[in-house]
Design a protein around this motif. Structure first.
Motif, short mmCIF file in Angstrom:
data_model
loop_
_atom_site.label_atom_id
_atom_site.label_comp_id
_atom_site.label_asym_id
_atom_site.label_seq_id
_atom_site.Cartn_x
_atom_site.Cartn_y
_atom_site.Cartn_z
N ALA A 1 0.80 -1.23 0.00
CA ALA A 1 0.00 0.00 0.00
C ALA A 1 0.83 1.27 0.00
CB ALA A 1 -0.95 0.00 1.20
N VAL A 2 2.09 1.20 0.39
CA VAL A 2 2.92 2.42 0.41
C VAL A 2 4.00 2.33 -0.67
CG1 VAL A 2 4.43 3.90 1.78
CG2 VAL A 2 2.46 2.83 2.87
N LEU A 3 4.98 1.48 -0.49
CA LEU A 3 6.11 1.45 -1.43
C LEU A 3 5.70 0.97 -2.82
CD1 LEU A 3 8.87 0.03 0.96
CD2 LEU A 3 8.41 2.43 0.35
N GLY A 4 4.95 -0.12 -2.89
CA GLY A 4 4.52 -0.64 -4.18
C GLY A 4 3.62 0.32 -4.93
N GLU A 5 2.66 0.89 -4.21
CA GLU A 5 1.74 1.83 -4.86
C GLU A 5 2.43 3.12 -5.26
OE1 GLU A 5 -1.49 1.42 -5.86
OE2 GLU A 5 -1.15 -0.67 -5.34
N LEU A 6 3.38 3.57 -4.45
CA LEU A 6 4.12 4.78 -4.80
C LEU A 6 4.95 4.55 -6.06
CD1 LEU A 6 4.60 7.68 -3.95
CD2 LEU A 6 6.47 6.88 -2.50
N ALA A 7 5.64 3.42 -6.13
CA ALA A 7 6.40 3.08 -7.33
C ALA A 7 5.47 2.95 -8.54
CB ALA A 7 7.18 1.78 -7.11
N TYR A 8 4.30 2.36 -8.32
CA TYR A 8 3.30 2.22 -9.38
C TYR A 8 2.87 3.59 -9.91
CZ TYR A 8 -1.57 1.84 -11.00
OH TYR A 8 -2.73 1.96 -11.69
N PHE A 9 2.59 4.54 -9.02
CA PHE A 9 2.16 5.87 -9.46
C PHE A 9 3.27 6.61 -10.20
CE2 PHE A 9 -1.51 5.74 -6.41
CZ PHE A 9 -2.48 5.85 -7.39
N TYR A 10 4.52 6.46 -9.74
CA TYR A 10 5.64 7.08 -10.46
C TYR A 10 5.77 6.47 -11.86
CZ TYR A 10 7.52 10.18 -6.90
OH TYR A 10 7.69 11.21 -6.02
N ALA A 11 5.64 5.16 -11.96
CA ALA A 11 5.70 4.49 -13.26
C ALA A 11 4.54 4.93 -14.14
CB ALA A 11 5.70 2.97 -13.08
N LEU A 12 3.35 5.01 -13.56
CA LEU A 12 2.16 5.41 -14.30
C LEU A 12 2.27 6.85 -14.80
CD1 LEU A 12 -0.51 4.03 -15.03
CD2 LEU A 12 -1.50 5.00 -12.95
N GLU A 13 2.91 7.70 -14.00
CA GLU A 13 3.08 9.10 -14.39
C GLU A 13 3.94 9.20 -15.66
OE1 GLU A 13 4.38 13.19 -12.19
OE2 GLU A 13 5.74 11.48 -11.97
N LYS A 14 4.97 8.39 -15.76
CA LYS A 14 5.93 8.49 -16.87
C LYS A 14 5.62 7.57 -18.04
CE LYS A 14 8.59 11.23 -14.44
NZ LYS A 14 8.45 12.65 -14.61
N GLY A 15 4.93 6.45 -17.78
CA GLY A 15 4.75 5.44 -18.82
C GLY A 15 3.34 5.39 -19.36
N ASP A 16 3.16 4.52 -20.34
CA ASP A 16 1.84 4.28 -20.91
C ASP A 16 1.05 3.37 -19.97
OD1 ASP A 16 2.28 5.79 -23.23
OD2 ASP A 16 3.25 4.09 -24.22
N VAL A 17 -0.23 3.64 -19.83
CA VAL A 17 -1.06 2.93 -18.86
C VAL A 17 -1.08 1.42 -19.15
CG1 VAL A 17 -3.25 3.31 -20.07
CG2 VAL A 17 -3.24 3.02 -17.61
N TYR A 18 -1.14 1.03 -20.43
CA TYR A 18 -1.19 -0.41 -20.73
C TYR A 18 0.13 -1.09 -20.39
CZ TYR A 18 1.58 -0.02 -25.00
OH TYR A 18 2.60 0.18 -25.88
#
Length: 139
Positions: free
Chosen positions: A76-93
């Motif tokens: 809920a913290v580290l994984g989701e934070l990394a996910y949001f950073y990746a989502l910000e820079k990358g394509d959603v798919y």
């Protein structure tokens, strides 16, 4: 019933990144995670009160609290934070597909730390699926 729950989970988890990616156009990932966590906490708290499952809190052992705390930190913290950073820079798919590789880690760690059964066939199958997902995202 298990397949209905699993399908509902896939539907929700598959569509959620679209909303997250849309929010990240003008909000940084940390703020997005905090807002999402506040909203989720509120919704789950209402559910907790309505179902009266809060009485279970007193029955939990210290070990259970620690294990749930570790799960919260990693997912809920580290994984989701990394996910949001990746989502910000990358394509959603691409991000969604790469996130689908997580079960490979779960399979290996479950075998190593929880003595979960793991056959060579299961391991090869998980590796093939993971490699396929990575190829799917490649340019």
């Amino acid at each position: 019933m298990i397949f209905l729950y699993a399908f509902l989970a896939v539907l929700c988890l598959g569509s959620a990144p679209l909303f997250g990616k849309s929010a990240l156009d003008n909000i940084n990932p940390v703020t997005t995670l905090v807002i999402r966590t506040f909203i989720a906490t509120g919704l789950v708290s209402i559910w907790l009160l309505l179902t009266k499952t809060y009485v279970e809190f007193t029955a939990l052992s210290l070990f259970s609290w620690l294990m749930i705390g570790m799960e919260a930190l990693l997912a809920a913290v580290l994984g989701e934070l990394a996910y949001f950073y990746a989502l910000e820079k990358g394509d959603v798919y691409e991000i969604a597909v790469l996130m689908s590789c997580a079960p490979l880690i779960t399979i290996i760690l479950g075998y190593l730390f929880l003595s979960q059964p793991l056959s060579l066939r299961q391991l090869i199958g998980a590796l093939v699926v993971t490699i396929g997902l990575v190829i799917l995202c490649g340019d």
